[in-house]
Design an enzyme around this catalytic site. Structure first.
Site, short mmCIF file in Angstrom:
data_model
loop_
_atom_site.label_atom_id
_atom_site.label_comp_id
_atom_site.label_asym_id
_atom_site.label_seq_id
_atom_site.Cartn_x
_atom_site.Cartn_y
_atom_site.Cartn_z
N GLN A 50 6.14 -36.73 -19.46
CA GLN A 50 7.21 -35.79 -19.81
C GLN A 50 7.57 -34.86 -18.65
O GLN A 50 8.64 -34.24 -18.67
CB GLN A 50 6.80 -34.93 -21.01
CG GLN A 50 6.71 -35.74 -22.30
CD GLN A 50 6.33 -34.84 -23.47
OE1 GLN A 50 5.17 -34.53 -23.68
NE2 GLN A 50 7.33 -34.40 -24.22
N CYS A 105 9.37 -33.08 -30.60
CA CYS A 105 8.92 -33.44 -29.26
C CYS A 105 9.72 -32.62 -28.25
O CYS A 105 10.94 -32.50 -28.37
CB CYS A 105 9.15 -34.93 -29.04
SG CYS A 105 8.64 -35.50 -27.41
N LEU A 106 9.05 -32.09 -27.24
CA LEU A 106 9.75 -31.26 -26.24
C LEU A 106 10.79 -32.06 -25.47
O LEU A 106 11.74 -31.49 -24.93
CB LEU A 106 8.75 -30.61 -25.28
CG LEU A 106 7.79 -29.59 -25.92
CD1 LEU A 106 6.80 -29.08 -24.88
CD2 LEU A 106 8.54 -28.44 -26.56
N HIS A 147 0.49 -38.39 -31.22
CA HIS A 147 1.84 -38.20 -30.66
C HIS A 147 1.78 -38.20 -29.13
O HIS A 147 2.58 -38.87 -28.47
CB HIS A 147 2.43 -36.89 -31.20
CG HIS A 147 3.78 -36.56 -30.63
ND1 HIS A 147 4.94 -36.58 -31.39
CD2 HIS A 147 4.17 -36.21 -29.36
CE1 HIS A 147 5.96 -36.27 -30.60
NE2 HIS A 147 5.52 -36.03 -29.38
N HIS A 151 2.96 -41.04 -25.90
CA HIS A 151 3.71 -40.77 -24.65
C HIS A 151 3.13 -41.54 -23.47
O HIS A 151 3.89 -42.05 -22.64
CB HIS A 151 3.69 -39.28 -24.32
CG HIS A 151 4.75 -38.48 -25.01
ND1 HIS A 151 6.09 -38.71 -24.84
CD2 HIS A 151 4.67 -37.44 -25.87
CE1 HIS A 151 6.79 -37.84 -25.56
NE2 HIS A 151 5.95 -37.06 -26.21
NI NI Z 1 6.38 -35.46 -27.52
#
Ligand code: NI
Length: 196
Positions: A50, A105-106, A147, A151
């Site tokens: 991310q 989710c960011l 979660h 990723h």
């Molecule tokens: Ni996320």
């Protein structure tokens, strides 16, 4: 240092991340930056892809859940002070009947959907000192880890929705990818990047 969070649509979010070794450059700084970035965005978990690094690393701080009034005492104890670094994690087992939890989710701001996952996991990972652990988690903690683990496998929670749900949010997802969204933390949008 607060790092920009990659938005939905960035190909890095779709790659299976690779393991790292203890000589990974400036790992302590990277971990500190990831926590800082996560806190600045009010997140409870953040995975390295991310912030643009396709490596098997994610951080979790579940303490904000402590204020959730719906928690049982047992759950409250579990989330209290749960701040951890997971390196080269492998989920070894997932058990129990799937349950729904409203995930966000960011990388996918302003979308929250119920996602079904199994309640219990066994995970093997290295901590920030490269000490190996094999732990069993359940409930909220397991959920956050599942979660974040997704990723590093290149999976997003929206992948787990029904095809109908996915159709309903398709336009919103396209808007996120093209940066047509108001967000109060630092992000990098794949479509904008291309145009520059
Ligand atoms: Ni996320």
């Amino acid at each position: 240092m607060i790092l920009p969070i990659l938005a939905y649509g960035d190909p890095i979010l779709r790659k299976e991340a690779v393991p790292i070794t203890p000589d990974y450059p400036e790992l302590d700084d990277l971990i500190a930056d990831m926590f800082e970035t996560m806190y600045a965005a009010n997140g409870i978990g953040l995975a390295a892809p991310q912030i643009g690094k396709s490596i098997r690393l994610f951080v979790v701080d579940a303490t904000p859940f402590e204020d959730d009034e719906d928690l049982t005492e047992e759950e409250r104890e579990a989330v209290k002070n749960f701040k951890k670094v997971f390196i080269n994690a492998e989920i070894l087992e997932e058990e129990g009947d799937e349950w729904a939890f409203n995930e966000g989710c960011l990388s996918i701001p302003d979308i929250r959907e119920d996602v079904f996952r199994q309640p219990e996991i066994v995970i093997r990972y290295l901590d920030e000192n490269f000490k190996e652990h094999t732990d069993r988690y359940n409930g909220l903690i397991a959920r956050v880890i599942q979660h974040e683990y997704d990723h590093i496998e290149g999976i997003l929670f929206t992948d787990k929705l029904s095809s109908l749900k996915r159709k309903l949010i398709k336009r919103k997802l396209n808007n996120i990818a093209s940066g047509k969204i108001n967000v109060n933390y630092r992000m990098r949008f794949p479509e904008l990047k291309k145009k520059r």
